[in-house]
Design a protein around this motif. Structure first.
Motif, PDB file in Angstrom:
ATOM      1  N   ASN A  71       0.785  -1.355   0.215  1.00  0.00           N
ATOM      2  CA  ASN A  71       0.133   0.028  -0.054  1.00  0.00           C
ATOM      3  C   ASN A  71       0.871   1.332  -0.118  1.00  0.00           C
ATOM      4  N   VAL A  72       0.897   1.879  -0.917  1.00  0.00           N
ATOM      5  CA  VAL A  72       1.699   3.156  -1.316  1.00  0.00           C
ATOM      6  C   VAL A  72       0.672   4.281  -1.496  1.00  0.00           C
ATOM      7  N   PRO A  73       0.926   5.634  -1.217  1.00  0.00           N
ATOM      8  CA  PRO A  73       2.343   5.930  -0.413  1.00  0.00           C
ATOM      9  C   PRO A  73       2.082   5.454   1.052  1.00  0.00           C
ATOM     10  N   VAL A  74       3.408   5.407   1.583  1.00  0.00           N
ATOM     11  CA  VAL A  74       3.586   5.202   3.067  1.00  0.00           C
ATOM     12  C   VAL A  74       3.466   6.518   3.739  1.00  0.00           C
ATOM     13  N   SER A  75       2.624   6.723   5.016  1.00  0.00           N
ATOM     14  CA  SER A  75       2.868   7.554   5.539  1.00  0.00           C
ATOM     15  C   SER A  75       4.070   7.864   6.659  1.00  0.00           C
ATOM     16  N   SER A  76       4.098   6.458   7.456  1.00  0.00           N
ATOM     17  CA  SER A  76       5.216   6.226   8.241  1.00  0.00           C
ATOM     18  C   SER A  76       5.332   4.682   8.650  1.00  0.00           C
ATOM     19  N   VAL A  77       6.545   4.489   8.930  1.00  0.00           N
ATOM     20  CA  VAL A  77       6.791   2.920   9.361  1.00  0.00           C
ATOM     21  C   VAL A  77       6.686   2.912  10.894  1.00  0.00           C
ATOM     22  N   THR A  78       5.829   1.866  11.390  1.00  0.00           N
ATOM     23  CA  THR A  78       5.933   1.854  12.776  1.00  0.00           C
ATOM     24  C   THR A  78       6.982   0.917  13.510  1.00  0.00           C
ATOM     25  N   THR A  79       6.883  -0.251  12.834  1.00  0.00           N
ATOM     26  CA  THR A  79       7.866  -1.248  13.379  1.00  0.00           C
ATOM     27  C   THR A  79       8.030  -2.087  12.123  1.00  0.00           C
ATOM     28  N   VAL A  80       9.654  -2.720  12.194  1.00  0.00           N
ATOM     29  CA  VAL A  80       9.752  -3.736  11.282  1.00  0.00           C
ATOM     30  C   VAL A  80      10.351  -4.864  12.225  1.00  0.00           C
ATOM     31  N   LYS A  81      10.052  -6.119  11.939  1.00  0.00           N
ATOM     32  CA  LYS A  81      10.373  -7.315  12.632  1.00  0.00           C
ATOM     33  C   LYS A  81      10.635  -8.400  11.610  1.00  0.00           C
ATOM     34  N   THR A  85      13.276 -18.406  10.831  1.00  0.00           N
ATOM     35  CA  THR A  85      12.163 -19.277  10.505  1.00  0.00           C
ATOM     36  C   THR A  85      11.081 -19.013  11.123  1.00  0.00           C
ATOM     37  N   LEU A  86       9.835 -19.819  10.867  1.00  0.00           N
ATOM     38  CA  LEU A  86       8.776 -19.480  11.358  1.00  0.00           C
ATOM     39  C   LEU A  86       8.557 -20.037  12.844  1.00  0.00           C
ATOM     40  N   ALA A  87       9.414 -20.847  13.259  1.00  0.00           N
ATOM     41  CA  ALA A  87       9.452 -21.207  14.791  1.00  0.00           C
ATOM     42  C   ALA A  87      10.031 -20.280  15.484  1.00  0.00           C
ATOM     43  N   ASP A  88      10.837 -19.147  14.980  1.00  0.00           N
ATOM     44  CA  ASP A  88      11.185 -18.299  15.589  1.00  0.00           C
ATOM     45  C   ASP A  88      10.434 -16.985  16.209  1.00  0.00           C
ATOM     46  N   ALA A  89      10.746 -16.557  17.260  1.00  0.00           N
ATOM     47  CA  ALA A  89       9.947 -15.082  17.379  1.00  0.00           C
ATOM     48  C   ALA A  89      10.304 -14.099  16.693  1.00  0.00           C
ATOM     49  N   LEU A  90       9.466 -13.090  16.307  1.00  0.00           N
ATOM     50  CA  LEU A  90       9.985 -11.961  15.500  1.00  0.00           C
ATOM     51  C   LEU A  90      10.808 -10.875  16.257  1.00  0.00           C
ATOM     52  N   SER A  91      11.818 -10.381  15.948  1.00  0.00           N
ATOM     53  CA  SER A  91      12.572  -9.542  16.559  1.00  0.00           C
ATOM     54  C   SER A  91      12.627  -8.202  15.896  1.00  0.00           C
ATOM     55  N   THR A  92      12.528  -6.939  16.779  1.00  0.00           N
ATOM     56  CA  THR A  92      12.457  -5.784  16.025  1.00  0.00           C
ATOM     57  C   THR A  92      13.789  -5.404  15.542  1.00  0.00           C
ATOM     58  N   VAL A  93      13.659  -4.707  14.146  1.00  0.00           N
ATOM     59  CA  VAL A  93      14.832  -4.180  13.452  1.00  0.00           C
ATOM     60  C   VAL A  93      14.993  -2.748  13.825  1.00  0.00           C
ATOM     61  N   ALA A  94      16.012  -2.318  14.125  1.00  0.00           N
ATOM     62  CA  ALA A  94      16.272  -0.930  14.495  1.00  0.00           C
ATOM     63  C   ALA A  94      16.097   0.048  13.305  1.00  0.00           C
ATOM     64  N   ALA A  95      15.488   1.117  13.467  1.00  0.00           N
ATOM     65  CA  ALA A  95      15.211   2.047  12.221  1.00  0.00           C
ATOM     66  C   ALA A  95      16.452   2.463  11.600  1.00  0.00           C
ATOM     67  N   THR A  96      17.762   2.284  12.351  1.00  0.00           N
ATOM     68  CA  THR A  96      18.700   2.672  11.659  1.00  0.00           C
ATOM     69  C   THR A  96      19.355   1.721  10.548  1.00  0.00           C
ATOM     70  N   GLU A  97      18.882   0.660  10.732  1.00  0.00           N
ATOM     71  CA  GLU A  97      19.398  -0.426   9.757  1.00  0.00           C
ATOM     72  C   GLU A  97      18.644  -0.653   8.706  1.00  0.00           C
ATOM     73  N   TYR A  98      17.731   0.224   8.187  1.00  0.00           N
ATOM     74  CA  TYR A  98      17.041   0.173   6.785  1.00  0.00           C
ATOM     75  C   TYR A  98      16.681   1.560   6.540  1.00  0.00           C
ATOM     76  N   GLU A  99      16.529   1.954   5.341  1.00  0.00           N
ATOM     77  CA  GLU A  99      16.144   3.227   4.871  1.00  0.00           C
ATOM     78  C   GLU A  99      14.732   2.868   4.078  1.00  0.00           C
ATOM     79  N   ALA A 100      13.940   3.946   4.219  1.00  0.00           N
ATOM     80  CA  ALA A 100      12.385   3.896   3.592  1.00  0.00           C
ATOM     81  C   ALA A 100      12.328   4.987   2.362  1.00  0.00           C
ATOM     82  N   ASP A 101      11.616   4.294   1.482  1.00  0.00           N
ATOM     83  CA  ASP A 101      11.125   5.223   0.253  1.00  0.00           C
ATOM     84  C   ASP A 101       9.884   5.257   0.489  1.00  0.00           C
ATOM     85  N   LEU A 102       9.015   6.152   1.273  1.00  0.00           N
ATOM     86  CA  LEU A 102       7.549   6.240   1.466  1.00  0.00           C
ATOM     87  C   LEU A 102       6.744   6.581   0.335  1.00  0.00           C
TER      88      LEU A 102
END
Length: 202
Positions: A71-81, A85-102
């Motif tokens: 869904n674009v455009p994106v107004s803001s990114v709240t969280t990325v996790k 594997t599917l057996a693992d728990a989701l872990s939050t990715v720091a916003a400093t580790e990715y760049e976003a083209d909204l």
């Protein structure tokens, strides 16, 4: 019956009432709410887009260092996790580790973090993104003007049609969902909505 349009509807009840010329009456408020909500539902269905801001949770498929949001455009990114594997728990990715083209709805892994080459996990449901999609809030000047104005015209058309004998606006239940039923969209507006239909080739 609700006395206000949904927060994801293009326009508030007061705006619709003014546009259709029903400002002095309250007897048609419930009808106009149904019509306004139904018009926005129809526009989103025909264009495959979300115009008014709302929170979306998505599990995009990675393409190397890129994530493509639906869904674009994106107004803001709240969280990325992410998870390995599917057996693992989701872990939050720091916003400093990715760049976003909204505008394009693309998240880039930054490539090298702490000396390690990074890409997004390759697999279904390994990455979860929670974000706000849309051009703005209800009645905002940032909403696409042609869609907003066409929506009002459609609402007026549907309102006048439903005031004619034998034409009814209402809702039907389909499974757990309630779908608003309104008169079909005029061709000139249908053509406009078709021109907005989302096409994305990845």
């Amino acid at each position: 019956m609700p006395d206000a349009t949904r927060s994801t509807t293009l326009f508030a009840l007061a705006k619709v009432k003014t546009f259709v010329g029903a400002t002095g009456a309250t007897t048609d408020d419930a009808l106009l709410v149904q019509i306004a909500d139904g018009v926005s539902e129809r526009i989103e269905r025909d264009t495959q887009r979300k115009f008014v801001n709302r929170t979306v949770t998505e599990y995009p498929q990675a393409k190397g260092d890129k994530l493509f949001l639906r869904n674009v455009p994106v107004s803001s990114v709240t969280t990325v996790k992410t998870r390995t594997t599917l057996a693992d728990a989701l872990s939050t990715v720091a916003a400093t580790e990715y760049e976003a083209d909204l505008d394009l709805g693309i998240l880039w892994a930054k490539g090298v973090v702490s000396g390690i080459q990074t890409v997004w996990p390759d697999g279904e449901r390994l990455t979860e993104v929670v974000y706000v999609a849309g051009w703005g809030v209800q009645d905002a000047a940032t909403l696409p003007a042609d869609i907003y104005e066409a929506g009002l015209e459609y609402a007026k058309f549907a309102y006048l049609k439903t005031k004619s004998p034998g034409v009814i606006a209402g809702s039907i239940n389909v499974g757990p969902h309630s779908i608003t039923v309104i008169p079909d969209v005029p061709k000139e507006l249908r053509d406009l909505f078709a021109s907005w239909r989302k096409r994305r080739f990845l």
